[in-house]
Write a protein that holds these residues in place. Sequence first.
Motif, PDB file in Angstrom:
ATOM      1  N   TYR A  50      -4.255 111.800 -49.768  1.00 46.03           N
ATOM      2  CA  TYR A  50      -4.001 112.647 -48.594  1.00 46.03           C
ATOM      3  C   TYR A  50      -3.945 111.800 -47.321  1.00 46.03           C
ATOM      4  O   TYR A  50      -3.023 111.935 -46.509  1.00 46.03           O
ATOM      5  N   TYR A  51      -4.925 110.912 -47.163  1.00 47.69           N
ATOM      6  CA  TYR A  51      -4.977 110.152 -45.902  1.00 47.69           C
ATOM      7  C   TYR A  51      -3.747 109.264 -45.747  1.00 47.69           C
ATOM      8  O   TYR A  51      -3.320 108.983 -44.625  1.00 47.69           O
ATOM      9  N   VAL A  81      -1.359 110.918 -43.691  1.00 48.94           N
ATOM     10  CA  VAL A  81      -1.727 111.074 -42.283  1.00 48.94           C
ATOM     11  C   VAL A  81      -1.295 109.856 -41.471  1.00 48.94           C
ATOM     12  O   VAL A  81      -0.808 109.981 -40.344  1.00 48.94           O
ATOM     13  N   ILE A  82      -1.460 108.677 -42.063  1.00 50.90           N
ATOM     14  CA  ILE A  82      -1.307 107.429 -41.304  1.00 50.90           C
ATOM     15  C   ILE A  82       0.096 107.241 -40.694  1.00 50.90           C
ATOM     16  O   ILE A  82       0.198 106.975 -39.485  1.00 50.90           O
ATOM     17  N   GLY A 120       2.672 109.008 -39.531  1.00 49.24           N
ATOM     18  CA  GLY A 120       3.111 109.733 -38.327  1.00 49.24           C
ATOM     19  C   GLY A 120       1.959 110.150 -37.452  1.00 49.24           C
ATOM     20  O   GLY A 120       2.087 111.073 -36.661  1.00 49.24           O
ATOM     21  N   ARG A 121       0.822 109.509 -37.613  1.00 43.97           N
ATOM     22  CA  ARG A 121      -0.403 109.877 -36.898  1.00 43.97           C
ATOM     23  C   ARG A 121      -0.637 111.384 -36.988  1.00 43.97           C
ATOM     24  O   ARG A 121      -0.867 112.066 -35.996  1.00 43.97           O
ATOM     25  N   GLY A 122      -0.544 111.891 -38.185  1.00 43.51           N
ATOM     26  CA  GLY A 122      -0.866 113.290 -38.425  1.00 43.51           C
ATOM     27  C   GLY A 122       0.347 114.192 -38.562  1.00 43.51           C
ATOM     28  O   GLY A 122       0.241 115.297 -39.081  1.00 43.51           O
ATOM     29  N   ALA A 123       1.494 113.722 -38.098  1.00 40.21           N
ATOM     30  CA  ALA A 123       2.681 114.587 -38.116  1.00 40.21           C
ATOM     31  C   ALA A 123       3.095 114.957 -39.531  1.00 40.21           C
ATOM     32  O   ALA A 123       3.642 116.035 -39.764  1.00 40.21           O
ATOM     33  N   ALA A 143       0.950 114.987 -42.190  1.00 40.43           N
ATOM     34  CA  ALA A 143      -0.228 115.309 -43.021  1.00 40.43           C
ATOM     35  C   ALA A 143       0.103 116.461 -43.955  1.00 40.43           C
ATOM     36  O   ALA A 143       0.656 117.471 -43.537  1.00 40.43           O
TER      37      ALA A 143
END
Lengths: 381, 247
Positions: B105-106, B109-110, B112-115, B117
């Motif tokens: 999962y993480y 996240v990395i 797109g800095r959360g975009a 996720a």
Amino acid sequence: METGLVVATDAAVITPFSGARENGEESLWQGLMAGRTAIGPIRRFPVDQGHYRARIASHMDDLKGSDGRSMLRDLLLRLVPEIGPVPPDSLMITATIKAGADNLESFCHGRQAHLPDLLLSSIADIMGPALSIDSNGICISASCASSTIAVAHGAALIQSGRAEVVLVSCGDIITEYAFSGFSSLKALSPVPCRPFDRDRQGLSLGEGAAALLLMSARRARRENRNRLGTVLGWGITNDATHITAPERRGKGLVQAVRQALNMAETDPEEITAISAHGTGTIYNDLMELNAFRQVFGKRKIPIYSVKGAIGHTLAAAGAIEVILGFKTLSEQTAPPTVGFENPEKGADGKVSAEPQPVSGHYLLTTNSGFGGVNAALVLGR
Amino acid sequence: MSWGDDNTLRVHITGIGWVTAAGVGAGRVNDKFALPQGPLPRIDPSDIFEKPWPNFRRMDRYSRLGLTALALALKDAGLSRWTRKRIIGIIASTVYGCLQTDVDYYKTVIPGRGANASPALFSYTLANSYLGEGAIRFGLTGTNYVLTEQHPSGLAALRTALNHMSMGGGSKFLAGVCDVECPDIFGEPGKTPAGAVFFMLERSFTRKISPYGQVSTDKEGEINLDGNQIKDLPALVQTCLDRFHHA
């Protein structure tokens, strides 16, 4: 070992309200009673560059990880001077959802990370040596009801005579990992959460830790311990309807509450206040109001949520709310629901932004979470 | 159900299901059990579930593993079919839980800095998510959570379920263990073999079914089967199989 009454004799709480030299429980209570919120801008990781629905949470600026250890360790160790003495024969039950998830981030970004901090068992690995307890305990992970169930499990072991003393300890920290996940589920509120308010927009995350020492009444008397309150009954159920959303009619929560009341041999009329999960999400709060209406009818029973003040502290929420429940009973005052302004249907006259007087000996505290979990505890003075 | 002379609750084991490196099995079908180190077999849901379960393939590997063993135990006990939800609890122990899913999962996240996720993956980053899926699939509304032992024995979930049952917290429980292989990030073999095993526990039943035996805990918390102490999880499963197939 005596079977029977389960007494809470000592407690410790760490939240963003806890100052460096203040009693964590007292500073939390004072913050709540003053209607303050610890939810504010996130400074731990960059949210301005991100694509998140919110930029706020309730977290501590001075929480540190060092030598590759998780910030969870720093958080949990702050409990140690606030609780005790803890008998060395205590059985340890811990609760966490994501343990040292900051170390997962560190690892993925190529930084030093003590990977055992990622394991659910890490809380006991931290708390055991710090309190000189060598206990083959367990960690309970049941989403947002984790520490509620830990308290229930500890009480069950004492009540059945399988343990005399149980230390429940729990904690979760604010990480980009968890924040991004709740954001991706569109669960985060862009403003500090407003439980049971008609205009609520979601939840705010928080970080916190708690420890609660439970004893048989006989052992507590023998050791001349304080009596914060008693754990009288519990119920744990599953909605069996959805992984991330509550069953809207609240059937699972009703079942858990009724189990807890039956075990406590307490009538609904005897419950003087309800510490609700009250996350501030549309569906959780509606579900809870539905459930409470089914059990308590139209009675104007004080209902409160502390999440507008300290955010949703995930696995720690249940135990923090148990400790505050004891305080509510001892002070005969329910804390305000911070952020509450315009009542959701069914909340009018029950939820308040002001402290509410309560009169009685029994309090209900509930938590529900992902995976369809519901847990309810009946606490006594 | 019965109470022993020492006032401990004894409950029937009515179903057993497992997935280990040695294979996929159930108590009434297989007479041998092993929990060796090694890669787990591929699971074909059409071999396990009576009705199609499209979401199964979208779940993480930890969930698929646990749900398969859980479903096999229910089926072995004759409880997989239902029309009304039932008060059956599930308690499962784990060492690593969904940690590999957390890593996966993480990694969404990395970039797109959360975009980017993944909400679908995040839903399975709770160690208890699969128990919720099992509760939905099989209509199980009882107590439901995951635990981790400080010193893994594989028997803590069974012990905990028995404690709940003795305290009036339900009369039917699935109890077991579930772990996929040690996550890659540790770079070493796991503390325990990967695999999942579930037992169906019942205080009483009216179905025409032969139980494997009666399980209880003694005053020290040790697990007993028909009064004889059991040292570990594989021993419990094999003793049940021996009694059923060779009695």
